[in-house]
Design a protein around this motif. Sequence first.
Motif, mmCIF file in Angstrom:
data_model
loop_
_atom_site.group_PDB
_atom_site.id
_atom_site.type_symbol
_atom_site.label_atom_id
_atom_site.label_comp_id
_atom_site.label_asym_id
_atom_site.label_seq_id
_atom_site.Cartn_x
_atom_site.Cartn_y
_atom_site.Cartn_z
ATOM 1 N N ILE A 124 35.677 28.806 33.112
ATOM 2 C CA ILE A 124 36.991 29.456 33.255
ATOM 3 C C ILE A 124 36.838 30.800 33.988
ATOM 4 N N LYS A 184 36.251 30.129 37.563
ATOM 5 C CA LYS A 184 37.489 29.641 38.193
ATOM 6 C C LYS A 184 38.406 30.818 38.532
ATOM 7 N N SER A 185 38.440 31.809 37.653
ATOM 8 C CA SER A 185 39.314 32.975 37.913
ATOM 9 C C SER A 185 38.869 33.693 39.185
ATOM 10 N N LEU A 191 40.316 32.124 42.109
ATOM 11 C CA LEU A 191 41.762 32.339 42.227
ATOM 12 C C LEU A 191 42.099 33.717 42.806
ATOM 13 N N PHE A 233 38.980 40.275 38.388
ATOM 14 C CA PHE A 233 39.600 39.068 37.807
ATOM 15 C C PHE A 233 38.684 38.481 36.727
ATOM 16 N N MET A 234 37.389 38.405 37.040
ATOM 17 C CA MET A 234 36.446 37.813 36.080
ATOM 18 C C MET A 234 36.310 38.683 34.833
ATOM 19 N N THR A 280 39.420 38.035 32.782
ATOM 20 C CA THR A 280 39.391 36.691 32.193
ATOM 21 C C THR A 280 38.407 36.646 31.030
ATOM 22 N N ASP A 284 40.003 38.224 28.106
ATOM 23 C CA ASP A 284 41.027 37.318 27.564
ATOM 24 C C ASP A 284 40.388 36.221 26.704
#
Length: 173
Positions: free
Chosen positions: A27, A30-31, A34, A98-99, A102, A105
């Motif tokens: 995940i 993947k971030s 993106l 972003f990572m 994430t 999160d």
Amino acid sequence: MLLEQLKTRRSIRKYEHKEVEKEKIDIILKSALLAPSSMSRKPLQFIAVTDAELLQKLSLCREPGPRYLADAPLAIIVIADNTASDVWVEDASIAATFMQLTAHDLGLGSCWIQVRKRFRTEQETAEQYIKELMEIPEQYSVQCILSIGYPGEEKKPYEEGALKYEKLHFNKF
Ligand SMILES: Cc1cc2nc3c(=O)[nH]c(=O)nc-3n(C[C@H](O)[C@H](O)[C@H](O)COP(=O)(O)O)c2cc1C
């Protein structure tokens, strides 16, 4: 709400002795894919490292070094094809951020380890050391490493009242 997540995200440099599950690693990666990039050129590549010996060697990439990396269960190295974009630094910074968000999160802690413009010795850059160790092709530049793991330290969230609102300007400086 994203703002709440931004308040509780802190740099975490101590980790529990616990693996990060493959699903969570996927995940996070993947971030990164993106993340936006200039002209959508997407010059970045990412190397996830879970091998304890490699993590130990990576922790020696700088002096004074990020020794906590040796105790992290996961590192992600952010590299960019510097021939593909003149603004790869910005692209790489956004993907790394972003990572980190994430990871937060997902209940993980992370810390950015600066590689670009940093030295291992007077003669050797952190980047040269990492490129040789990780067999990274010549045209790639190394921006940073993220150390990631389940938090082994607690840090206070940021408080809205303590933010430097004087840095904000509307219409004119
Ligand atoms: C571009 C950049 C480079 C950083 N380099 C390092 C580093 O090399 N080693 C480290 O331990 N932390 C590094 N950090 C983490 C910062 O020290 C940290 O974000 C800052 O002290 C604020 O703390 P916080 O992340 O808990 O809000 C870096 C952060 C950024 C954005």
